[in-house]
Design a protein around this motif. Sequence first.
Motif, PDB file in Angstrom:
ATOM      1  N   ASP A 198       0.844  -1.060  -0.068  1.00  0.00           N
ATOM      2  CA  ASP A 198      -0.277   0.097  -0.057  1.00  0.00           C
ATOM      3  C   ASP A 198       1.051   1.369   0.041  1.00  0.00           C
ATOM      4  OD1 ASP A 198      -2.136  -1.509   0.168  1.00  0.00           O
ATOM      5  OD2 ASP A 198      -2.723  -0.994   2.033  1.00  0.00           O
ATOM      6  N   ARG A 199       2.055   1.193   0.963  1.00  0.00           N
ATOM      7  CA  ARG A 199       2.855   2.499   0.937  1.00  0.00           C
ATOM      8  C   ARG A 199       3.691   2.629  -0.459  1.00  0.00           C
ATOM      9  NH1 ARG A 199       6.054   1.127   5.503  1.00  0.00           N
ATOM     10  NH2 ARG A 199       4.057   0.574   6.661  1.00  0.00           N
ATOM     11  N   VAL A 200       3.967   1.781  -0.977  1.00  0.00           N
ATOM     12  CA  VAL A 200       4.838   1.895  -2.283  1.00  0.00           C
ATOM     13  C   VAL A 200       3.861   2.582  -3.339  1.00  0.00           C
ATOM     14  CG1 VAL A 200       5.964   0.688  -4.181  1.00  0.00           C
ATOM     15  CG2 VAL A 200       6.360   0.076  -1.862  1.00  0.00           C
ATOM     16  N   VAL A 201       2.719   2.015  -3.280  1.00  0.00           N
ATOM     17  CA  VAL A 201       1.477   2.701  -4.325  1.00  0.00           C
ATOM     18  C   VAL A 201       1.326   4.039  -3.935  1.00  0.00           C
ATOM     19  CG1 VAL A 201      -0.706   2.380  -5.559  1.00  0.00           C
ATOM     20  CG2 VAL A 201       0.861   0.341  -5.057  1.00  0.00           C
ATOM     21  N   ALA A 202       0.970   4.299  -2.573  1.00  0.00           N
ATOM     22  CA  ALA A 202       0.638   5.402  -2.122  1.00  0.00           C
ATOM     23  C   ALA A 202       1.665   6.529  -2.429  1.00  0.00           C
ATOM     24  CB  ALA A 202       0.381   5.446  -0.737  1.00  0.00           C
ATOM     25  N   GLU A 203       3.159   6.122  -2.199  1.00  0.00           N
ATOM     26  CA  GLU A 203       4.141   6.940  -2.379  1.00  0.00           C
ATOM     27  C   GLU A 203       4.058   7.466  -4.117  1.00  0.00           C
ATOM     28  OE1 GLU A 203       6.678   5.869   1.127  1.00  0.00           O
ATOM     29  OE2 GLU A 203       7.578   5.251  -0.807  1.00  0.00           O
ATOM     30  N   LEU A 204       3.827   6.481  -4.814  1.00  0.00           N
ATOM     31  CA  LEU A 204       4.148   6.753  -6.276  1.00  0.00           C
ATOM     32  C   LEU A 204       2.829   7.714  -6.803  1.00  0.00           C
ATOM     33  CD1 LEU A 204       4.183   6.030  -9.573  1.00  0.00           C
ATOM     34  CD2 LEU A 204       2.822   4.431  -9.059  1.00  0.00           C
ATOM     35  N   ARG A 205       1.719   7.536  -6.124  1.00  0.00           N
ATOM     36  CA  ARG A 205       0.507   8.307  -6.431  1.00  0.00           C
ATOM     37  C   ARG A 205       0.717   9.712  -5.869  1.00  0.00           C
ATOM     38  NH1 ARG A 205      -4.561   9.533  -4.971  1.00  0.00           N
ATOM     39  NH2 ARG A 205      -6.074   8.929  -6.444  1.00  0.00           N
ATOM     40  N   GLU A 206       1.338   9.881  -4.506  1.00  0.00           N
ATOM     41  CA  GLU A 206       1.568  11.152  -3.917  1.00  0.00           C
ATOM     42  C   GLU A 206       2.590  12.016  -4.849  1.00  0.00           C
ATOM     43  OE1 GLU A 206       0.511  13.777  -2.144  1.00  0.00           O
ATOM     44  OE2 GLU A 206      -0.610  11.978  -1.528  1.00  0.00           O
ATOM     45  N   GLU A 207       3.589  11.211  -5.429  1.00  0.00           N
ATOM     46  CA  GLU A 207       4.506  11.915  -6.333  1.00  0.00           C
ATOM     47  C   GLU A 207       3.748  12.371  -7.687  1.00  0.00           C
ATOM     48  OE1 GLU A 207       8.003   9.354  -6.689  1.00  0.00           O
ATOM     49  OE2 GLU A 207       8.647  10.372  -8.309  1.00  0.00           O
ATOM     50  N   ILE A 208       2.892  11.889  -8.065  1.00  0.00           N
ATOM     51  CA  ILE A 208       2.062  12.202  -9.282  1.00  0.00           C
ATOM     52  C   ILE A 208       1.282  13.445  -8.913  1.00  0.00           C
ATOM     53  CG2 ILE A 208       0.473  11.489 -10.837  1.00  0.00           C
ATOM     54  CD1 ILE A 208       1.574   8.916 -11.230  1.00  0.00           C
ATOM     55  N   VAL A 209       0.538  13.168  -7.868  1.00  0.00           N
ATOM     56  CA  VAL A 209      -0.430  14.358  -7.305  1.00  0.00           C
ATOM     57  C   VAL A 209       0.511  15.585  -7.161  1.00  0.00           C
ATOM     58  CG1 VAL A 209      -1.759  15.327  -5.306  1.00  0.00           C
ATOM     59  CG2 VAL A 209      -2.190  13.010  -6.226  1.00  0.00           C
ATOM     60  N   GLU A 210       1.765  15.551  -6.780  1.00  0.00           N
ATOM     61  CA  GLU A 210       2.682  16.652  -6.296  1.00  0.00           C
ATOM     62  C   GLU A 210       3.099  17.355  -7.642  1.00  0.00           C
ATOM     63  OE1 GLU A 210       3.890  18.542  -4.015  1.00  0.00           O
ATOM     64  OE2 GLU A 210       2.315  17.392  -3.064  1.00  0.00           O
ATOM     65  N   VAL A 211       3.345  16.391  -8.814  1.00  0.00           N
ATOM     66  CA  VAL A 211       3.579  17.006  -9.998  1.00  0.00           C
ATOM     67  C   VAL A 211       2.386  17.694 -10.735  1.00  0.00           C
ATOM     68  CG1 VAL A 211       4.018  16.434 -12.546  1.00  0.00           C
ATOM     69  CG2 VAL A 211       5.227  15.183 -10.784  1.00  0.00           C
ATOM     70  N   ALA A 222      -5.789  18.671  -7.907  1.00  0.00           N
ATOM     71  CA  ALA A 222      -4.810  17.342  -8.280  1.00  0.00           C
ATOM     72  C   ALA A 222      -5.488  16.018  -7.976  1.00  0.00           C
ATOM     73  CB  ALA A 222      -3.562  17.728  -7.538  1.00  0.00           C
ATOM     74  N   HIS A 223      -5.811  15.714  -6.789  1.00  0.00           N
ATOM     75  CA  HIS A 223      -6.624  14.599  -6.380  1.00  0.00           C
ATOM     76  C   HIS A 223      -7.568  14.150  -7.326  1.00  0.00           C
ATOM     77  CE1 HIS A 223      -4.527  13.162  -2.585  1.00  0.00           C
ATOM     78  NE2 HIS A 223      -4.167  14.321  -2.550  1.00  0.00           N
ATOM     79  N   ALA A 224      -8.408  15.191  -7.649  1.00  0.00           N
ATOM     80  CA  ALA A 224      -9.593  14.725  -8.649  1.00  0.00           C
ATOM     81  C   ALA A 224      -8.950  14.474  -9.957  1.00  0.00           C
ATOM     82  CB  ALA A 224     -10.372  16.047  -8.805  1.00  0.00           C
ATOM     83  N   LEU A 225      -7.947  15.187 -10.305  1.00  0.00           N
ATOM     84  CA  LEU A 225      -7.591  14.764 -11.717  1.00  0.00           C
ATOM     85  C   LEU A 225      -6.820  13.493 -11.838  1.00  0.00           C
ATOM     86  CD1 LEU A 225      -7.385  16.058 -14.695  1.00  0.00           C
ATOM     87  CD2 LEU A 225      -5.159  16.910 -13.976  1.00  0.00           C
ATOM     88  N   VAL A 226      -6.094  13.172 -10.844  1.00  0.00           N
ATOM     89  CA  VAL A 226      -5.373  11.911 -10.785  1.00  0.00           C
ATOM     90  C   VAL A 226      -6.320  10.919 -10.581  1.00  0.00           C
ATOM     91  CG1 VAL A 226      -3.790  10.348  -9.166  1.00  0.00           C
ATOM     92  CG2 VAL A 226      -3.316  12.646  -9.887  1.00  0.00           C
ATOM     93  N   GLY A 227      -7.507  10.884  -9.840  1.00  0.00           N
ATOM     94  CA  GLY A 227      -8.313  10.005  -9.719  1.00  0.00           C
ATOM     95  C   GLY A 227      -9.090   9.686 -10.815  1.00  0.00           C
ATOM     96  N   ALA A 228      -9.466  10.989 -11.680  1.00  0.00           N
ATOM     97  CA  ALA A 228      -9.917  10.586 -13.016  1.00  0.00           C
ATOM     98  C   ALA A 228      -9.254   9.858 -14.021  1.00  0.00           C
ATOM     99  CB  ALA A 228     -10.357  12.281 -13.508  1.00  0.00           C
ATOM    100  N   ALA A 229      -7.723  10.362 -14.069  1.00  0.00           N
ATOM    101  CA  ALA A 229      -6.987   9.465 -14.984  1.00  0.00           C
ATOM    102  C   ALA A 229      -6.783   8.077 -14.643  1.00  0.00           C
ATOM    103  CB  ALA A 229      -5.513  10.115 -14.913  1.00  0.00           C
ATOM    104  N   GLU A 230      -6.795   7.562 -13.179  1.00  0.00           N
ATOM    105  CA  GLU A 230      -6.958   6.061 -13.009  1.00  0.00           C
ATOM    106  C   GLU A 230      -7.951   5.389 -13.463  1.00  0.00           C
ATOM    107  OE1 GLU A 230      -4.469   6.524  -8.739  1.00  0.00           O
ATOM    108  OE2 GLU A 230      -6.535   6.855  -8.685  1.00  0.00           O
ATOM    109  N   SER A 231      -9.197   6.130 -13.259  1.00  0.00           N
ATOM    110  CA  SER A 231     -10.483   5.523 -13.640  1.00  0.00           C
ATOM    111  C   SER A 231     -10.653   5.579 -14.835  1.00  0.00           C
ATOM    112  CB  SER A 231     -11.752   6.703 -12.869  1.00  0.00           C
ATOM    113  OG  SER A 231     -12.984   5.808 -13.319  1.00  0.00           O
TER     114      SER A 231
END
Lengths: 229, 229
Positions: free
Chosen positions: A123-136, A168-177
């Motif tokens: 969970d943490r590895v994936v959460a960190e990847l996601r956090e990195e993308i959200v930051e970008v 940013a969270h909305a956009l990343v979630g939309a892209a994942e979906s």
Amino acid sequence: MPKPRVRRMPREVRERQMIDAAVRVFARCGYSAASMDEIAELAGASKPLIYLYLHSKEDLFGTCIRREAAALLGAVRSAVEPHAPADRRLWDGLRAFFAHTAAHPEGWAVLSCRARTHGEPFDRVVAELREEIVEVVVRLIEEAAEDAVGGAAAGRAPLNGREVTGLAHALVGAAESLAGWANGPAGAVPSAKETAETLMNVAWVGLENLVSGRRWEAAASKAGVVSSG
Amino acid sequence: MPKPRVRRMPREVRERQMIDAAVRVFARCGYSAASMDEIAELAGASKPLIYLYLHSKEDLFGTCIRREAAALLGAVRSAVEPHAPADRRLWDGLRAFFAHTAAHPEGWAVLSCRARTHGEPFDRVVAELREEIVEVVVRLIEEAAEDAVGGAAAGRAPLNGREVTGLAHALVGAAESLAGWANGPAGAVPSAKETAETLMNVAWVGLENLVSGRRWEAAASKAGVVSSG
């Protein structure tokens, strides 16, 4: 002259085959149901050799996640020209994201669903990847807002920090979906470019309006959009 | 006159306590690591009674998912006035979604992460819930498009079906991601209303532009938004 030795396959090639096979099996079965026998068979390697090189099922899973995360981030990063305007960077990044997830559906399955299968450490590895993308994406939005303020008329309502993070969270979630939808079983699947366009159309246009102070107002029932600029 | 019998707790009350406890434990530990002992202790019930009422850990997990999914859908549905304009329905639905997920973080954790923990049968329950929500959003977008066509000038570029489905997936993914962020550990957490506003601002404004033919164009590098209407 000495006879040439029979060359064995180099370790990194062998390891890559093992990890390729593991990604495929984890994507199909999830962590718990995946069997090391199946991975070994698909990799054309013996189970003891897999354990020797990659230690345990858990370590192997972690290796898969880290490799797939690095490949995805690498694909997105190398598609983005650092000095391009913010909208162009977002567009290039989105296209690369959808192209990569479409080309590597098993890697994406491991990252997006199967990684949550196992529990805390992954969970943490994936959460960190996601956090990195959200930051970008947060930085892209901020830069887009600056571009807009620099380039156009007055009367701007600046975005606050929490709102930018939310966007940013909305956009990343939309892209994942959308990546899940594009990789899903549902009939006519859109191309990476189409998917990126769909998202860009909503996100960027909405974002530009936001930056320019044009907002949806809960009070204005029918018309919805009200210009406050 | 017969003496009043000592009344035992009705079965449905007992079951509700067991399911409450199970949701809490599954949310914290995930399916595999959750222990029936812990669930029994938290429910103040014996393990045999849990097995008698709810059969197995797997059945119990399925019951949790179905209950939480029904509660979430019910909260969203009852917040939406069927004859309100499309933007008002989306707004009310989003607010209810974020309010419910904020008020029931453990239920949301079970639905959003932990349900993917276990494998096929539960994946399907959650996928169906999601599909149902996407369908509702597809209809909202279509109706919004009709409202816009009915209420304003000519020159509309109609949305195609796949694009509408894509938009709905994007919006649902954005909402999921925002719910995770709002429930996450990150310091100052936004309210349900704020979160709904963030999403509404981007999604609805972008959507209205789309419906009215205003699109982001890959070709127009700097300015980004180009009116084709």
